[in-house]
Design a protein around this motif. Sequence first.
Motif, PDB file in Angstrom:
ATOM      1  N   ASP A  95      27.428  51.765  38.240  1.00 22.68           N
ATOM      2  CA  ASP A  95      26.411  50.951  38.914  1.00 22.68           C
ATOM      3  C   ASP A  95      27.077  50.141  40.022  1.00 22.68           C
ATOM      4  OD1 ASP A  95      24.507  49.016  39.671  1.00 22.68           O
ATOM      5  OD2 ASP A  95      23.564  49.102  37.696  1.00 22.68           O
ATOM      6  N   SER A  96      26.627  50.298  41.249  1.00 23.23           N
ATOM      7  CA  SER A  96      27.245  49.616  42.391  1.00 23.23           C
ATOM      8  C   SER A  96      27.150  48.104  42.297  1.00 23.23           C
ATOM      9  CB  SER A  96      26.600  50.095  43.694  1.00 23.23           C
ATOM     10  OG  SER A  96      25.195  49.816  43.687  1.00 23.23           O
ATOM     11  N   ARG A  97      26.274  47.597  41.443  1.00 25.53           N
ATOM     12  CA  ARG A  97      26.122  46.148  41.304  1.00 25.53           C
ATOM     13  C   ARG A  97      27.149  45.527  40.361  1.00 25.53           C
ATOM     14  NH1 ARG A  97      20.033  46.310  39.371  1.00 25.53           N
ATOM     15  NH2 ARG A  97      21.027  48.009  38.180  1.00 25.53           N
ATOM     16  N   PHE A  98      27.854  46.368  39.612  1.00 28.29           N
ATOM     17  CA  PHE A  98      28.836  45.826  38.668  1.00 28.29           C
ATOM     18  C   PHE A  98      30.032  45.252  39.412  1.00 28.29           C
ATOM     19  CE2 PHE A  98      32.783  46.336  36.287  1.00 28.29           C
ATOM     20  CZ  PHE A  98      32.514  45.516  35.204  1.00 28.29           C
ATOM     21  N   ARG A  99      30.482  44.081  38.983  1.00 24.79           N
ATOM     22  CA  ARG A  99      31.668  43.445  39.571  1.00 24.79           C
ATOM     23  C   ARG A  99      32.524  42.824  38.472  1.00 24.79           C
ATOM     24  NH1 ARG A  99      30.559  42.359  45.084  1.00 24.79           N
ATOM     25  NH2 ARG A  99      32.678  41.557  45.296  1.00 24.79           N
ATOM     26  N   GLU A 100      33.814  42.776  38.737  1.00 23.50           N
ATOM     27  CA  GLU A 100      34.752  42.048  37.891  1.00 23.50           C
ATOM     28  C   GLU A 100      35.302  40.875  38.671  1.00 23.50           C
ATOM     29  OE1 GLU A 100      37.741  44.466  35.411  1.00 23.50           O
ATOM     30  OE2 GLU A 100      36.814  45.932  36.739  1.00 23.50           O
ATOM     31  N   ALA A 101      35.637  39.825  37.974  1.00 23.59           N
ATOM     32  CA  ALA A 101      36.328  38.698  38.607  1.00 23.59           C
ATOM     33  C   ALA A 101      37.834  38.963  38.559  1.00 23.59           C
ATOM     34  CB  ALA A 101      35.998  37.397  37.887  1.00 23.59           C
ATOM     35  N   THR A 102      38.538  38.554  39.604  1.00 21.67           N
ATOM     36  CA  THR A 102      39.990  38.704  39.677  1.00 21.67           C
ATOM     37  C   THR A 102      40.591  37.397  40.160  1.00 21.67           C
ATOM     38  OG1 THR A 102      39.775  41.062  40.199  1.00 21.67           O
ATOM     39  CG2 THR A 102      41.906  40.020  40.658  1.00 21.67           C
ATOM     40  N   ARG A 103      41.584  36.903  39.452  1.00 22.62           N
ATOM     41  CA  ARG A 103      42.219  35.637  39.819  1.00 22.62           C
ATOM     42  C   ARG A 103      43.728  35.801  39.902  1.00 22.62           C
ATOM     43  NH1 ARG A 103      38.785  31.437  35.901  1.00 22.62           N
ATOM     44  NH2 ARG A 103      36.827  31.582  37.082  1.00 22.62           N
ATOM     45  N   ASN A 117      41.356  47.225  40.834  1.00 20.40           N
ATOM     46  CA  ASN A 117      40.578  46.078  41.325  1.00 20.40           C
ATOM     47  C   ASN A 117      41.194  45.523  42.604  1.00 20.40           C
ATOM     48  OD1 ASN A 117      38.795  46.293  39.216  1.00 20.40           O
ATOM     49  ND2 ASN A 117      39.589  44.546  38.071  1.00 20.40           N
ATOM     50  N   LEU A 118      42.514  45.430  42.632  1.00 18.76           N
ATOM     51  CA  LEU A 118      43.188  44.880  43.803  1.00 18.76           C
ATOM     52  C   LEU A 118      42.989  45.752  45.036  1.00 18.76           C
ATOM     53  CD1 LEU A 118      46.603  43.662  42.311  1.00 18.76           C
ATOM     54  CD2 LEU A 118      44.505  42.370  42.661  1.00 18.76           C
ATOM     55  N   ARG A 119      42.885  47.049  44.835  1.00 18.90           N
ATOM     56  CA  ARG A 119      42.789  47.962  45.971  1.00 18.90           C
ATOM     57  C   ARG A 119      41.516  47.767  46.784  1.00 18.90           C
ATOM     58  NH1 ARG A 119      45.205  53.941  44.484  1.00 18.90           N
ATOM     59  NH2 ARG A 119      47.295  53.248  43.859  1.00 18.90           N
ATOM     60  N   GLU A 120      40.487  47.255  46.160  1.00 17.46           N
ATOM     61  CA  GLU A 120      39.223  47.120  46.895  1.00 17.46           C
ATOM     62  C   GLU A 120      38.994  45.701  47.430  1.00 17.46           C
ATOM     63  OE1 GLU A 120      35.979  46.009  43.392  1.00 17.46           O
ATOM     64  OE2 GLU A 120      35.949  47.990  44.303  1.00 17.46           O
ATOM     65  N   LEU A 121      39.941  44.798  47.169  1.00 19.50           N
ATOM     66  CA  LEU A 121      39.786  43.425  47.633  1.00 19.50           C
ATOM     67  C   LEU A 121      40.343  43.270  49.039  1.00 19.50           C
ATOM     68  CD1 LEU A 121      40.655  41.486  44.367  1.00 19.50           C
ATOM     69  CD2 LEU A 121      38.422  42.152  45.238  1.00 19.50           C
ATOM     70  N   ASP A 143      31.875  39.371  33.371  1.00 18.88           N
ATOM     71  CA  ASP A 143      30.963  38.337  32.915  1.00 18.88           C
ATOM     72  C   ASP A 143      30.650  38.608  31.444  1.00 18.88           C
ATOM     73  OD1 ASP A 143      27.984  37.456  32.360  1.00 18.88           O
ATOM     74  OD2 ASP A 143      28.658  36.251  34.062  1.00 18.88           O
ATOM     75  N   TYR A 144      30.587  37.557  30.640  1.00 15.45           N
ATOM     76  CA  TYR A 144      30.380  37.745  29.203  1.00 15.45           C
ATOM     77  C   TYR A 144      29.106  38.532  28.916  1.00 15.45           C
ATOM     78  CZ  TYR A 144      29.545  36.889  24.277  1.00 15.45           C
ATOM     79  OH  TYR A 144      29.297  37.071  22.947  1.00 15.45           O
TER      80      TYR A 144
END
Length: 413
Positions: A279-287, A206-210, A255-256
């Motif tokens: 799916d290109s629309r899928f995203r995760e949140a990262t904090r 996840n960090l690699r694409e931010l 997202d739940y």
Amino acid sequence: MTTASEPVVNLLSFPPEIIHHILVFCQPTDVATFAKTLVVDEASAEPFNWKDVLQRRTEAELIARRAQNVESHERRRALETFVTAALQALPAIKNSEEKEQPSSNLQWLDRVLRETHMLSQPILQTDSDSETIQLRSRLRAYVSLTHDPSDEEESTKVVAARRIESRCFVYDIRNYKPITHWGPFLANGFVNWQHIEHLGNVVLTNLRELPGSWATTVPSLGLENTQAFSAPGPCSDIDWAGVEGTWRRYVCFMDYRDLFAFNYSNVAHGPRNAEFFRDSRFREATRLIEIKLYLVSRSQLRFYTPSPDLEDLKTRYPTLFFCGVSRGVSGNEAKVEGNVCIGIDGTIRWTFVSAYGAVHDLSTLWCSKGVQLGGIASAAGIVGSWGTSVHDQGPFWLWKVPPAHSGALMDFT
């Protein structure tokens, strides 16, 4: 050919330091051959069997370099030896300039694993026993994606495939059960290193694409950072795990609604199908969160109830209890309480609870369970999973930073 008048030179008549100096320049296989020419006095052997360790490590390296026609028991034995080599590395020792001296054990292990690509070789049907999988995953977790292929295109493909595989494992709620204490553990109480590997992979990929500073704000990665006491700050007889101080923590989550859809719906060809994450629309949140911790006694804990089997024994490494404050980019603070202990398999376990608002409201509690990568107080930090009272799940990575660390906190959704 010697004559009667010429003295016969006995090798052992040479000063030991000269023999030692010669052997330092030899390969382990040469040293082993040399050892066969000598008669060893077993009665004077040291408690630590250096000869056995050298032979096992030489054998493991030869197995790794052979690649082809390796029997399953040979592969498992080699992986056991590599894990032991990592754990037997001397604790980090700093010189007068506060720079750590590298571990020769870890340098050797890193070189062998890189050159042989043993960790990237597929698990064969004959190697599919759980012990082999756990050993390989443990080493993969230790190297933390630092052994990617050098070719950029190939590396991108490998990491993308690994990311999907790890997401499928981490977000499969069947992997979180009461028998594993809702964390990355096996039913026998040992660490599930396959789970730990996947948790770490999700955070790092996840960090690699931010964008921007996200790419540079990462835990200390690689085998050299699994060395005991390599984390910033002091440790003491009381704070043997280096708990007190400032930490950074990455938390990732779906997202739940996506979590529910992945596990139960027919979206993307059915429940828990890998196509869901393509799916290109899928995203995760990262904090990225800051945590400050300090030690307390068990009686000072307000809302965290440790497991009854965590007895505060007067051993070398007794269970430590701590409190602290967690702060995100929005400035909202959460109270943190937890403990550090040694598991039945010798690993260092971290368990802590975060609470926002009224601590008596159980719906505000987030429980995290993680495992230290490598030795005590390693710079690599702790990888684990977090969950809520309704068993939402996600990965986290916690590592210690210097007291004056000023890196910005971030939130990406």
